[in-house]
Write a protein that holds these residues in place. Sequence first.
Motif, PDB file in Angstrom:
ATOM      1  N   LEU A   1       4.155 -15.696   0.301  1.00  0.00           N
ATOM      2  CA  LEU A   1       5.377 -16.426   0.635  1.00  0.00           C
ATOM      3  C   LEU A   1       6.608 -15.542   0.452  1.00  0.00           C
ATOM      4  O   LEU A   1       7.570 -15.646   1.223  1.00  0.00           O
ATOM      5  N   LYS A   2       6.554 -14.662  -0.548  1.00  0.00           N
ATOM      6  CA  LYS A   2       7.687 -13.769  -0.801  1.00  0.00           C
ATOM      7  C   LYS A   2       7.949 -12.859   0.396  1.00  0.00           C
ATOM      8  O   LYS A   2       9.098 -12.529   0.719  1.00  0.00           O
ATOM      9  N   ILE A   3       6.872 -12.437   1.058  1.00  0.00           N
ATOM     10  CA  ILE A   3       7.021 -11.540   2.208  1.00  0.00           C
ATOM     11  C   ILE A   3       7.854 -12.195   3.301  1.00  0.00           C
ATOM     12  O   ILE A   3       8.662 -11.539   3.975  1.00  0.00           O
ATOM     13  N   PHE A   4       7.698 -13.517   3.472  1.00  0.00           N
ATOM     14  CA  PHE A   4       8.347 -14.196   4.592  1.00  0.00           C
ATOM     15  C   PHE A   4       9.566 -15.019   4.180  1.00  0.00           C
ATOM     16  O   PHE A   4      10.271 -15.542   5.049  1.00  0.00           O
TER      17      PHE A   4
ATOM     18  N   PRO B   1      12.919  -5.915   5.967  1.00  0.00           N
ATOM     19  CA  PRO B   1      12.233  -4.630   6.173  1.00  0.00           C
ATOM     20  C   PRO B   1      10.791  -4.799   6.627  1.00  0.00           C
ATOM     21  O   PRO B   1      10.293  -3.985   7.411  1.00  0.00           O
ATOM     22  N   PHE B   2      10.098  -5.856   6.154  1.00  0.00           N
ATOM     23  CA  PHE B   2       8.708  -6.051   6.557  1.00  0.00           C
ATOM     24  C   PHE B   2       8.610  -6.281   8.062  1.00  0.00           C
ATOM     25  O   PHE B   2       7.751  -5.693   8.734  1.00  0.00           O
ATOM     26  N   VAL B   3       9.474  -7.134   8.610  1.00  0.00           N
ATOM     27  CA  VAL B   3       9.437  -7.415  10.050  1.00  0.00           C
ATOM     28  C   VAL B   3       9.769  -6.149  10.834  1.00  0.00           C
ATOM     29  O   VAL B   3       9.094  -5.815  11.829  1.00  0.00           O
ATOM     30  N   GLN B   4      10.823  -5.421  10.412  1.00  0.00           N
ATOM     31  CA  GLN B   4      11.198  -4.198  11.111  1.00  0.00           C
ATOM     32  C   GLN B   4      10.079  -3.159  11.059  1.00  0.00           C
ATOM     33  O   GLN B   4       9.764  -2.510  12.073  1.00  0.00           O
ATOM     34  N   ILE B   5       9.485  -3.012   9.894  1.00  0.00           N
ATOM     35  CA  ILE B   5       8.409  -2.025   9.743  1.00  0.00           C
ATOM     36  C   ILE B   5       7.174  -2.451  10.528  1.00  0.00           C
ATOM     37  O   ILE B   5       6.495  -1.613  11.138  1.00  0.00           O
TER      38      ILE B   5
ATOM     39  N   ALA C   1      12.048   0.879   1.098  1.00  0.00           N
ATOM     40  CA  ALA C   1      11.595   0.828   2.491  1.00  0.00           C
ATOM     41  C   ALA C   1      12.409   1.806   3.314  1.00  0.00           C
ATOM     42  O   ALA C   1      13.595   2.046   3.037  1.00  0.00           O
ATOM     43  N   GLY C   2      11.782   2.393   4.325  1.00  0.00           N
ATOM     44  CA  GLY C   2      12.457   3.340   5.195  1.00  0.00           C
ATOM     45  C   GLY C   2      12.258   2.981   6.653  1.00  0.00           C
ATOM     46  O   GLY C   2      11.341   2.233   7.021  1.00  0.00           O
ATOM     47  N   TYR C   3      13.111   3.537   7.511  1.00  0.00           N
ATOM     48  CA  TYR C   3      13.048   3.227   8.936  1.00  0.00           C
ATOM     49  C   TYR C   3      11.785   3.789   9.595  1.00  0.00           C
ATOM     50  O   TYR C   3      11.349   3.275  10.626  1.00  0.00           O
ATOM     51  N   THR C   4      11.216   4.849   9.042  1.00  0.00           N
ATOM     52  CA  THR C   4      10.005   5.420   9.636  1.00  0.00           C
ATOM     53  C   THR C   4       8.738   5.021   8.886  1.00  0.00           C
ATOM     54  O   THR C   4       7.655   5.535   9.183  1.00  0.00           O
ATOM     55  N   ASP C   5       8.864   4.147   7.924  1.00  0.00           N
ATOM     56  CA  ASP C   5       7.674   3.667   7.205  1.00  0.00           C
ATOM     57  C   ASP C   5       6.775   2.881   8.142  1.00  0.00           C
ATOM     58  O   ASP C   5       7.253   2.066   8.954  1.00  0.00           O
ATOM     59  N   LEU C   6       5.474   3.101   8.035  1.00  0.00           N
ATOM     60  CA  LEU C   6       4.491   2.194   8.598  1.00  0.00           C
ATOM     61  C   LEU C   6       4.122   1.184   7.511  1.00  0.00           C
ATOM     62  O   LEU C   6       4.482   1.355   6.342  1.00  0.00           O
ATOM     63  N   LEU C   7       3.406   0.143   7.881  1.00  0.00           N
ATOM     64  CA  LEU C   7       3.031  -0.861   6.887  1.00  0.00           C
ATOM     65  C   LEU C   7       2.259  -0.235   5.729  1.00  0.00           C
ATOM     66  O   LEU C   7       2.439  -0.604   4.569  1.00  0.00           O
ATOM     67  N   VAL C   8       1.399   0.738   6.040  1.00  0.00           N
ATOM     68  CA  VAL C   8       0.579   1.334   4.989  1.00  0.00           C
ATOM     69  C   VAL C   8       1.432   2.164   4.031  1.00  0.00           C
ATOM     70  O   VAL C   8       1.237   2.123   2.813  1.00  0.00           O
ATOM     71  N   SER C   9       2.403   2.916   4.544  1.00  0.00           N
ATOM     72  CA  SER C   9       3.265   3.701   3.654  1.00  0.00           C
ATOM     73  C   SER C   9       4.255   2.806   2.915  1.00  0.00           C
ATOM     74  O   SER C   9       4.627   3.078   1.767  1.00  0.00           O
ATOM     75  N   TYR C  10       4.675   1.718   3.564  1.00  0.00           N
ATOM     76  CA  TYR C  10       5.533   0.729   2.894  1.00  0.00           C
ATOM     77  C   TYR C  10       4.799   0.096   1.714  1.00  0.00           C
ATOM     78  O   TYR C  10       5.370  -0.082   0.625  1.00  0.00           O
ATOM     79  N   THR C  11       3.533  -0.204   1.928  1.00  0.00           N
ATOM     80  CA  THR C  11       2.715  -0.756   0.842  1.00  0.00           C
ATOM     81  C   THR C  11       2.593   0.238  -0.299  1.00  0.00           C
ATOM     82  O   THR C  11       2.701  -0.129  -1.479  1.00  0.00           O
ATOM     83  N   TYR C  12       2.381   1.495   0.025  1.00  0.00           N
ATOM     84  CA  TYR C  12       2.271   2.540  -1.000  1.00  0.00           C
ATOM     85  C   TYR C  12       3.561   2.640  -1.810  1.00  0.00           C
ATOM     86  O   TYR C  12       3.527   2.746  -3.040  1.00  0.00           O
TER      87      TYR C  12
END
Length: 514
Positions: free
Chosen positions: A265-268, A276-280, A461-472
């Motif tokens: 729920l926190k993600i959304f 950042p999650f939606v953008q990434i 979070a960064g503009y070039t992050d993928l979901l996997v790197s964002y998770t890391y």
Amino acid sequence: MQQITHSQSGLKWLKMFLVGIVLLIDFYLVGLMYLQGEYLFAMLTLVILTSGIYIFSSKKVYAWRYVYPGMMGMAIFILFPLVATIAIAFTNYSGTNQLAFERALTVLQDQRFFAGDKYDFKLYPQENNQWKLSLENKNTGQFFVSDNIHLSDHNVAVHEQEQAPTGEVAPLRIITQNRTALQQMVVSLPTGNELTMSSLRQFSEQKARFSYEDSLQDLRNNETGKVYRPNYDTGFFQEIDDQGNWLSETLEPGFTVTIGFANFLKIFTDSGIQKPFVQIFIWTVVFSALTVVFTVILGTVLACLVQWEPLQGKGIYRLLLILPYAVPSFISILVFKGLFNQSFGEINLILHHLFGISPQWFNDPLLAKSMILIVNTWLGYPYMMILAMGLLKAIPQDLYEASAMDGASTWQNFSKITFPLLLKPLTPLMIASFAFNFNNFVLIQLLTNGRPDMIGTTTPAGYTDLLVSYTYRIAFEGSGSQDFGLAAAIATIIFLLVGGLAMLNLKATKFKLD
């Protein structure tokens, strides 16, 4: 015959004895893990050892012993990490909440505080490997000296005297070498107070900082008098007032509790994570799709060119074009990172001399994403080119001869014959490539590390992050506490997405699961 029967009976009892020993060890390990709060590891150990004992000791399932190692390898290295990740996603597991309740309570109960004066101590060597311990209270000027002792003694009594002993004093090196033994020593003063080693030169009276009341599950701070109670919503011992109401202060370390779908729920719902999650997520899909498109187009075009009949030296061109595939990707990525360097990179030097511009590849979000696509296309096109070269051999030449009679151009041959006939067998490989690039952690981590960073986000979070790197970054680079639970929730979403792609790939290849 009777001897053979006795021998078989003896082997049977030996086998049962060995099985019993292994089962006892199994139950001991499982019980130990369970008491430590490691429920998943306890369950995994119970399943693996118990099933292994049954399979290797029973003739009824004799054939299963040949596939058992492979099945257990799959359970340990594939299923267990997956189940563990999903389980963590439903907890508050983080840098401050890593321990089970019992373990967190033990850590807090082990804390000590100074409850009296500090005493400087010295050791004086005596005969027969014995020592005298001298304590000096700097505040009162009192000296306390022990009789001859061994450093391995756990309880030492001292008596007061007017001055310290005379003689050689043990150097700091001796104290350091025997620090473990000295830390276990309890020194009793004439007043009955007990001292323990608090530093390499001092003994002091230390008391337990917290006392635990089992009936109320309360922790009382013996130094300040504050009372703390476990808050199972947050996973911390939290201060309460006289009426039992929660106050703001909490104790660390916290403990792990199940919080249901709170991380999902926190993600959304949390704007600092949702945005950042939606953008990434959008960038991850766009990056994966464009990488597949660019690599397929470039690979197919180059495959057609190197197999063009009038072209001379086709073997050399093939070798040169396949070289990027032969070089380890991490080397190529680091080379490109140097080439795109904004101050000294060769790409900016050429652009500056030709057009007078020096693009900020690593600071501008759009340029950074373009750079990533360029590098990934370079890394991925040889694979598609090799596949296309093989598939081109399978296209009947009669089709091209018929099109030549109709006066078709080279472009018409490519767009009407070559590309459609390549597209169908390439579809499953394109889906697999999309899934691979969806989790292309190495490229992002080595080239940009997700930067440039987004501003105003709750998590890094960064503009070039993928979901996997964002998770890391959420799991290991959080400025507050490393939020493994939230990272596991995002990893679970990634698993569902990639799992869906895998099912699509199976459908595309018409592979039926019976």
